[in-house]
Scaffold this motif. Structure first.
Motif, PDB file in Angstrom:
ATOM      1  N   CYS A 165      38.762  42.738  46.528  1.00 31.08           N
ATOM      2  CA  CYS A 165      37.382  42.476  46.942  1.00 31.08           C
ATOM      3  C   CYS A 165      36.476  43.636  46.540  1.00 31.08           C
ATOM      4  O   CYS A 165      36.913  44.791  46.497  1.00 31.08           O
ATOM      5  N   SER A 166      35.234  43.306  46.275  1.00 31.84           N
ATOM      6  CA  SER A 166      34.223  44.320  45.960  1.00 31.84           C
ATOM      7  C   SER A 166      32.911  43.915  46.596  1.00 31.84           C
ATOM      8  O   SER A 166      32.438  42.778  46.384  1.00 31.84           O
ATOM      9  N   GLU A 167      32.354  44.809  47.418  1.00 32.43           N
ATOM     10  CA  GLU A 167      31.085  44.576  48.106  1.00 32.43           C
ATOM     11  C   GLU A 167      31.130  43.290  48.930  1.00 32.43           C
ATOM     12  O   GLU A 167      30.180  42.507  48.960  1.00 32.43           O
ATOM     13  N   GLY A 168      32.253  43.053  49.602  1.00 33.26           N
ATOM     14  CA  GLY A 168      32.393  41.912  50.486  1.00 33.26           C
ATOM     15  C   GLY A 168      32.713  40.601  49.815  1.00 33.26           C
ATOM     16  O   GLY A 168      32.866  39.578  50.494  1.00 33.26           O
ATOM     17  N   GLU A 169      32.855  40.577  48.499  1.00 31.93           N
ATOM     18  CA  GLU A 169      33.170  39.353  47.774  1.00 31.93           C
ATOM     19  C   GLU A 169      34.546  39.450  47.138  1.00 31.93           C
ATOM     20  O   GLU A 169      34.947  40.512  46.660  1.00 31.93           O
ATOM     21  N   THR A 170      35.271  38.326  47.133  1.00 36.85           N
ATOM     22  CA  THR A 170      36.606  38.282  46.538  1.00 36.85           C
ATOM     23  C   THR A 170      36.477  38.197  45.025  1.00 36.85           C
ATOM     24  O   THR A 170      35.859  37.261  44.484  1.00 36.85           O
ATOM     25  N   VAL A 171      37.078  39.161  44.344  1.00 38.23           N
ATOM     26  CA  VAL A 171      37.034  39.204  42.880  1.00 38.23           C
ATOM     27  C   VAL A 171      38.261  38.525  42.285  1.00 38.23           C
ATOM     28  O   VAL A 171      38.164  37.725  41.351  1.00 38.23           O
ATOM     29  N   HIS A 172      39.440  38.835  42.834  1.00 41.33           N
ATOM     30  CA  HIS A 172      40.694  38.226  42.374  1.00 41.33           C
ATOM     31  C   HIS A 172      41.572  37.933  43.584  1.00 41.33           C
ATOM     32  O   HIS A 172      41.586  38.692  44.559  1.00 41.33           O
ATOM     33  N   GLU A 173      42.329  36.851  43.500  1.00 42.06           N
ATOM     34  CA  GLU A 173      43.379  36.539  44.476  1.00 42.06           C
ATOM     35  C   GLU A 173      44.606  36.096  43.687  1.00 42.06           C
ATOM     36  O   GLU A 173      44.625  35.025  43.088  1.00 42.06           O
ATOM     37  N   LEU A 174      45.641  36.932  43.723  1.00 46.60           N
ATOM     38  CA  LEU A 174      46.817  36.728  42.884  1.00 46.60           C
ATOM     39  C   LEU A 174      48.064  36.592  43.750  1.00 46.60           C
ATOM     40  O   LEU A 174      48.110  37.083  44.886  1.00 46.60           O
ATOM     41  N   THR A 175      49.083  35.933  43.206  1.00 47.77           N
ATOM     42  CA  THR A 175      50.369  35.762  43.879  1.00 47.77           C
ATOM     43  C   THR A 175      51.477  36.296  42.985  1.00 47.77           C
ATOM     44  O   THR A 175      51.479  36.040  41.769  1.00 47.77           O
ATOM     45  N   THR A 176      52.403  37.046  43.581  1.00 48.95           N
ATOM     46  CA  THR A 176      53.517  37.602  42.835  1.00 48.95           C
ATOM     47  C   THR A 176      54.771  37.599  43.705  1.00 48.95           C
ATOM     48  O   THR A 176      54.671  37.617  44.932  1.00 48.95           O
ATOM     49  N   ASP A 177      55.932  37.556  43.058  1.00 48.62           N
ATOM     50  CA  ASP A 177      57.191  37.622  43.803  1.00 48.62           C
ATOM     51  C   ASP A 177      57.842  38.993  43.713  1.00 48.62           C
ATOM     52  O   ASP A 177      58.968  39.186  44.169  1.00 48.62           O
ATOM     53  N   THR A 178      57.144  39.965  43.123  1.00 49.14           N
ATOM     54  CA  THR A 178      57.619  41.347  43.061  1.00 49.14           C
ATOM     55  C   THR A 178      56.715  42.229  43.908  1.00 49.14           C
ATOM     56  O   THR A 178      55.624  41.808  44.311  1.00 49.14           O
ATOM     57  N   ASN A 179      57.157  43.459  44.161  1.00 48.47           N
ATOM     58  CA  ASN A 179      56.375  44.362  45.029  1.00 48.47           C
ATOM     59  C   ASN A 179      55.481  45.292  44.229  1.00 48.47           C
ATOM     60  O   ASN A 179      55.221  46.426  44.632  1.00 48.47           O
ATOM     61  N   ASN A 180      54.972  44.832  43.084  1.00 45.47           N
ATOM     62  CA  ASN A 180      53.995  45.596  42.305  1.00 45.47           C
ATOM     63  C   ASN A 180      53.155  44.631  41.486  1.00 45.47           C
ATOM     64  O   ASN A 180      53.599  43.513  41.173  1.00 45.47           O
ATOM     65  N   LEU A 181      51.936  45.067  41.165  1.00 45.23           N
ATOM     66  CA  LEU A 181      51.006  44.186  40.455  1.00 45.23           C
ATOM     67  C   LEU A 181      49.912  45.020  39.812  1.00 45.23           C
ATOM     68  O   LEU A 181      49.504  46.054  40.357  1.00 45.23           O
ATOM     69  N   THR A 182      49.439  44.566  38.660  1.00 43.33           N
ATOM     70  CA  THR A 182      48.301  45.178  37.976  1.00 43.33           C
ATOM     71  C   THR A 182      47.148  44.190  37.962  1.00 43.33           C
ATOM     72  O   THR A 182      47.305  43.056  37.502  1.00 43.33           O
ATOM     73  N   ILE A 183      46.006  44.604  38.474  1.00 44.03           N
ATOM     74  CA  ILE A 183      44.804  43.770  38.528  1.00 44.03           C
ATOM     75  C   ILE A 183      43.884  44.201  37.396  1.00 44.03           C
ATOM     76  O   ILE A 183      43.486  45.369  37.328  1.00 44.03           O
ATOM     77  N   SER A 184      43.542  43.270  36.527  1.00 39.58           N
ATOM     78  CA  SER A 184      42.732  43.579  35.342  1.00 39.58           C
ATOM     79  C   SER A 184      41.337  42.969  35.470  1.00 39.58           C
ATOM     80  O   SER A 184      41.002  42.348  36.482  1.00 39.58           O
ATOM     81  N   ASP A 185      40.525  43.163  34.417  1.00 42.98           N
ATOM     82  CA  ASP A 185      39.162  42.627  34.333  1.00 42.98           C
ATOM     83  C   ASP A 185      38.281  43.140  35.469  1.00 42.98           C
ATOM     84  O   ASP A 185      37.550  42.384  36.115  1.00 42.98           O
ATOM     85  N   LEU A 186      38.340  44.447  35.725  1.00 42.45           N
ATOM     86  CA  LEU A 186      37.516  45.072  36.752  1.00 42.45           C
ATOM     87  C   LEU A 186      36.381  45.853  36.112  1.00 42.45           C
ATOM     88  O   LEU A 186      36.397  46.128  34.908  1.00 42.45           O
ATOM     89  N   LYS A 187      35.401  46.234  36.921  1.00 44.67           N
ATOM     90  CA  LYS A 187      34.257  46.992  36.428  1.00 44.67           C
ATOM     91  C   LYS A 187      34.551  48.485  36.470  1.00 44.67           C
ATOM     92  O   LYS A 187      35.173  48.965  37.430  1.00 44.67           O
ATOM     93  N   PRO A 188      34.107  49.245  35.457  1.00 46.47           N
ATOM     94  CA  PRO A 188      34.329  50.704  35.464  1.00 46.47           C
ATOM     95  C   PRO A 188      33.539  51.380  36.586  1.00 46.47           C
ATOM     96  O   PRO A 188      32.422  50.977  36.923  1.00 46.47           O
ATOM     97  N   GLY A 189      34.136  52.388  37.200  1.00 46.91           N
ATOM     98  CA  GLY A 189      33.462  53.187  38.211  1.00 46.91           C
ATOM     99  C   GLY A 189      33.111  52.434  39.475  1.00 46.91           C
ATOM    100  O   GLY A 189      32.162  52.800  40.166  1.00 46.91           O
ATOM    101  N   ALA A 190      33.866  51.397  39.836  1.00 41.68           N
ATOM    102  CA  ALA A 190      33.581  50.595  41.029  1.00 41.68           C
ATOM    103  C   ALA A 190      34.666  50.807  42.074  1.00 41.68           C
ATOM    104  O   ALA A 190      35.799  51.148  41.760  1.00 41.68           O
TER     105      ALA A 190
END
Length: 311
Positions: A165-190
């Motif tokens: 989430c960023s500024e109260g809004e959901t940006v991504h909601e992902l599901t994984t079966d492992t205990n690690n994850l990389t979230i991409s397509d984010l804004k720089p310096g946020a």
């Protein structure tokens, strides 16, 4: 002739007869002067409600009766891998502790009278609260992505739900079966809020574990790629630039991006003759010029001191 009428003779002696044994048993069940009742052995079954259930504790609520002080409660509980029992006074609240998180338990509650009479058991099923993931941490961040990992919770986990989430809004909601994850397509310096929940195999979803992290600016990412990230806040000193090492005195080409800044500074300093006016002072204070070709093969066993002059 007059008709005779039978008469009953009076007597001072009274006759007594033995009462049947069943009569004395009915009236003397609990000591003297105890009246007989048809429901004297009947115990009212408890009405049970679930007040609260967390990861390891379940609180049960029971309405008190007029004779609650005469009763005890036996609480039996079990799951596929765990079972137990406890006996307590007939209170309005009963707490059962030491349970497994995220597990379905079957409870059987029986009310017991002082004379040993027992009520019918009241049964119900309760799910304990599943435990959330622990120790969530962001181990890598750049200008457009965040990589995070966490410790798995207790219980059988089917998958994890990761919300960004960023500024109260959901940006991504992902599901994984492992205990690690990389979230991409984010804004720089946020700044982003990261929430991780565990979905157990019984369908229950835990509370979210929350942390926050900043993506790097493009300048910070560039400095990291060049190996200069610590100089984003720390000044690059002249002594660091003029430091003599193997990279300074050899003409090896740059092999990675982190070699480029020092390769550039080396060439830049070679243009400034005064900056390269270096002399070596031996232990005997005899000043001689340093030959860089054989600096690392010097026959001197003592330390070498380098004196730098600027003009």
């Amino acid at each position: 002739m007059a008709e005779s009428v039978p008469t009953v003779e009076s007597s001072d002696e009274e006759e007594f007869y033995d009462a049947p044994e069943s009569f004395s048993e009915q009236n003397c069940e609990k000591g003297e002067n105890t009246p007989a009742t048809a429901q004297s052995d009947y115990v009212l079954p408890p009405e049970v409600t679930v007040l609260n259930a967390d990861q390891e504790t379940v609180c049960l609520g029971l309405p008190l009766t007029d004779h609650s002080c005469w009763y005890k409660l036996q609480v039996d509980y079990s799951c596929d891998t765990h079972k137990g029992s406890l006996i307590t006074k007939d209170f309005s609240t009963v707490k059962v502790e030491g349970l497994n998180p995220g597990t379905e338990y079957t409870f059987s509650i029986t009310r017991i009278a002082d004379n040993g009479s027992r009520s019918k058991a009241t049964s119900l099923s309760v799910f304990t609260e599943p435990s959330p993931p622990a120790q969530i941490a962001v181990y890598q961040a750049n200008s457009e992505s965040l990589s995070l990992r966490w410790d798995p919770p207790v219980g059988e986990v089917k998958s994890y739900i990761v919300t960004c989430c960023s500024e109260g809004e959901t940006v991504h909601e992902l599901t994984t079966d492992t205990n690690n994850l990389t979230i991409s397509d984010l804004k720089p310096g946020a700044c982003y809020s990261l929430q991780v929940s565990a979905q157990h195999r019984n369908g229950r979803i835990s509370k979210a574990t929350v942390t926050s992290a900043h993506t790097k600016t493009r300048l910070e990412s560039l400095l990291e790629d060049l190996g200069l990230e610590r100089h984003y806040t720390e000044k690059l000193s002249l002594s660091t630039i003029l430091q003599i090492d193997e990279k300074t005195i050899t003409d090896k080409t740059a092999k990675c991006n982190s070699d480029l800044p020092w390769y550039f500074l080396k060439k830049l300093m070679m243009v400034n003759v005064a900056a390269r006016n270096v002399k070596c002072t031996s232990v005997g204070d005899e000043k001689t010029e340093v030959k860089f070709d054989n600096l690392f093969d010097s026959p001197h066993s003592g330390p070498i001191y380098v004196h730098v002059k600027q003009f």
